[in-house]
Design a protein around this motif. Structure first.
Motif, short mmCIF file in Angstrom:
data_model
loop_
_atom_site.label_atom_id
_atom_site.label_comp_id
_atom_site.label_asym_id
_atom_site.label_seq_id
_atom_site.Cartn_x
_atom_site.Cartn_y
_atom_site.Cartn_z
N MET A 242 0.84 -1.19 0.00
CA MET A 242 0.00 0.00 0.00
C MET A 242 0.88 1.25 0.00
SD MET A 242 -2.91 -1.49 -0.06
CE MET A 242 -4.07 -0.13 0.18
N PRO A 243 0.37 2.40 -0.43
CA PRO A 243 1.23 3.59 -0.59
C PRO A 243 1.70 4.22 0.72
CG PRO A 243 -1.04 4.08 -1.21
CD PRO A 243 -0.96 2.61 -1.04
N ASP A 244 0.98 4.02 1.84
CA ASP A 244 1.40 4.62 3.11
C ASP A 244 0.81 3.82 4.26
OD1 ASP A 244 -1.31 5.72 3.63
OD2 ASP A 244 -0.82 7.12 2.02
N ILE A 245 1.22 4.16 5.48
CA ILE A 245 0.82 3.37 6.65
C ILE A 245 -0.67 3.45 6.89
CG2 ILE A 245 1.24 5.23 8.32
CD1 ILE A 245 1.96 1.48 8.82
N GLU A 246 -1.29 4.61 6.64
CA GLU A 246 -2.73 4.75 6.89
C GLU A 246 -3.54 3.86 5.96
OE1 GLU A 246 -0.66 7.95 8.85
OE2 GLU A 246 -0.60 7.32 6.74
N LYS A 247 -3.17 3.78 4.71
CA LYS A 247 -3.90 2.92 3.77
C LYS A 247 -3.60 1.45 4.04
CE LYS A 247 -4.20 6.56 0.30
NZ LYS A 247 -3.53 7.56 1.17
N ARG A 248 -2.42 1.18 4.53
CA ARG A 248 -2.10 -0.19 4.95
C ARG A 248 -3.02 -0.62 6.10
NH1 ARG A 248 2.95 -2.17 8.64
NH2 ARG A 248 3.20 -4.27 7.84
N LEU A 249 -3.19 0.24 7.09
CA LEU A 249 -4.04 -0.08 8.23
C LEU A 249 -5.50 -0.21 7.79
CD1 LEU A 249 -2.43 2.25 10.91
CD2 LEU A 249 -2.41 -0.25 10.91
N GLU A 250 -5.94 0.67 6.89
CA GLU A 250 -7.32 0.55 6.41
C GLU A 250 -7.52 -0.74 5.64
OE1 GLU A 250 -10.85 2.94 4.02
OE2 GLU A 250 -9.07 4.02 4.69
#
Length: 460
Positions: A242-250
């Motif tokens: 995923m492009p960043d940690i927030e989208k990874r968590l989502e």
């Protein structure tokens, strides 16, 4: 394939992609070549080195880049598709001069995700990443492109969170839990790295073999800033970057049908606060989401510390969202199987998709990308005079910054240049936070290489 041994520890080679890599246009190839800020070459190089270096136990991404400073990757466009030219790649990725197939698949997944995110998500007008709906839609499309959405399957995906720096006993326990999950036809999704991210996959893999379950899923979800510290373990058979940690968590909470948390450090605390902050949102109060904290019997004190911190910061009500079970892998698996069955019934009743949790409301505070600069870390509102889900969001950001300072190249360089991050909080909350972080350091949950840990933060 051509190959040339450049030293005992590195190889140079030209390989064909394996698995999910689509044909690239000349424009896309050029972007992967460019070393300017507008290009993608540096991002590709860092992620590729992480995958090729998966046998290295270090969680210091800067050290890995320094150790292989002569490594490079080039995408070659040919009549029959693309090939990948690797220069001075880690020799452990090869057997008798041929790249290990699983590593080749992971390398192809990385290129797929980097190209797709850049072309179709970050630079496409149909995705407004400044809005909640736009971000959730973007996460959906990245996962769909990667082939992780399986509409023909009943709910079965259990997300397992936990530290990469755990004791042998804790690691064996994660395998036992994974084994009993696998016996109950449950699949595993983790951050794809070592430790508590590898153990459940390994246990489930054996159980799936015993049950003759031929399509077991071992899904790893990473992001560019952390993949070097948590390189995909060999069991991962689906990799998404995923492009960043927030989208990874989502992606974890949209895909998963339940979550198990094993002992870990700051990154695990970040994940816990992320999920609980979402579940605390008033719109989500009636949505079932099984969440279990577990570890071997001697982990009881660890989870007691986590529980006390959560109750102090988020209130007594927070305990209704999770169950703590220690020393009993079978009980964990049974509870999770029951919880996943409840999820299936809930989604049938509400005619929701099994493969993506659209109904869950994720506040913008949990979606907006947080860049852990010294200024941003110092400005975090760490006090209890705000809604609990907002406090959870700010605590999550604080822990995210500490993770960056520990293992991410950009964070390590920022600490070297400007000193430790400074966090400010109300007095008692600061004391509780300090106790929690100090316990992580004392238990050796910050590093893998055995060196003394130097905190990347100070509390004032």
């Amino acid at each position: 394939m051509t190959e040339n041994a450049t030293s005992r520890d590195t190889l140079s080679s030209i390989i064909s992609p394996e698995g999910s890599l689509e044909v690239l246009s000349q424009h896309e190839v050029n972007r992967l070549h460019k070393t300017s800020q507008s290009g993608l070459h540096d991002l590709l190089r860092r992620c590729a080195l992480a995958v090729l270096n998966c046998g290295n136990p270090s969680d210091d991404s800067l050290a890995i880049l320094e150790a292989y400073k002569d490594f490079d990757i080039e995408v070659l466009q040919q009549d029959r598709g693309i090939r990948l030219k690797l220069t001075n790649a880690p020799a452990e990725a090869f057997v008798d001069g041929r790249m290990i197939r699983g590593i080749r698949e992971h390398l192809s997944s990385i290129i797929r995700d980097i190209v797709y995110v850049y072309n179709e998500i970050q630079h496409h007008k149909r995705f407004d990443l400044s809005t909640g709906d736009g971000t959730t839609n973007a996460v959906f499309h990245i996962l769909r492109k990667a082939g992780t959405l399986k509409p023909g399957r009943d709910p079965s995906l259990v997300v397992c969170w936990g530290g990469h720096s755990i004791s042998r006993e804790e690691y064996e326990y994660t395998k036992d839990v994974g084994y009993h999950l696998g016996l109950r036809d449950l699949d595993i999704c983790t951050g794809c790295g070592p430790g508590a991210m590898k153990g459940p996959m390994k246990g489930a893999n054996v159980a799936h073999a015993k049950q003759r379950r031929n399509e077991g899923r071992y899904l790893g979800i990473s992001e560019p800033g952390i993949i070097a510290a948590e390189a995909p373990n060999p069991i991962v058979n689906e990799l998404v970057v995923m492009p960043d940690i927030e989208k990874r968590l989502e992606a974890f909470v949209r895909l998963g049908h339940g979550i198990i948390v094993f002992p870990g450090g700051v990154g695990t605390a970040e994940e816990i606060l992320y999920l609980l902050g979402i579940l605390l949102h008033p719109s989500n109060k009636d949505i079932p989401f099984p969440l279990i904290f577990t570890g071997p019997a001697n982990s009881a004190a660890y989870f007691q510390k986590i529980d006390e911190f959560l109750v102090y910061t988020l209130g007594e009500e927070i305990r209704r969202y999770y169950t703590i079970i220690t020393g009993d892998p079978v009980a964990v698996a049974r509870r999770m199987r029951h919880g996943v069955d409840e999820i299936a019934e809930f989604r049938r009743t509400h005619q929701d998709a099994f493969y993506y949790n659209w109904r869950l409301t994720i506040a913008r505070d949990f979606q907006a990308t947080f860049e852990p600069t010294h200024e941003a870390m110092h400005a975090l509102a760490l006090h209890r005079q705000q809604p609990t889900h907002e406090l959870a969001a700010n605590l999550r950001r604080a822990f995210s910054g500490i993770v960056a300072g520990n293992v991410k190249e950009s964070g390590i360089r920022a600490i070297e240049a400007f000193g430790p991050f400074v966090l400010t909080a109300e007095t008692e909350l600061m004391q509780r936070l300090d106790e929690l972080l100090t316990s992580f350091v004392a238990q050796g949950r910050m590093k893998l290489d055995g060196h003394a840990y130097t905190p990347c933060y100070v509390l004032k």
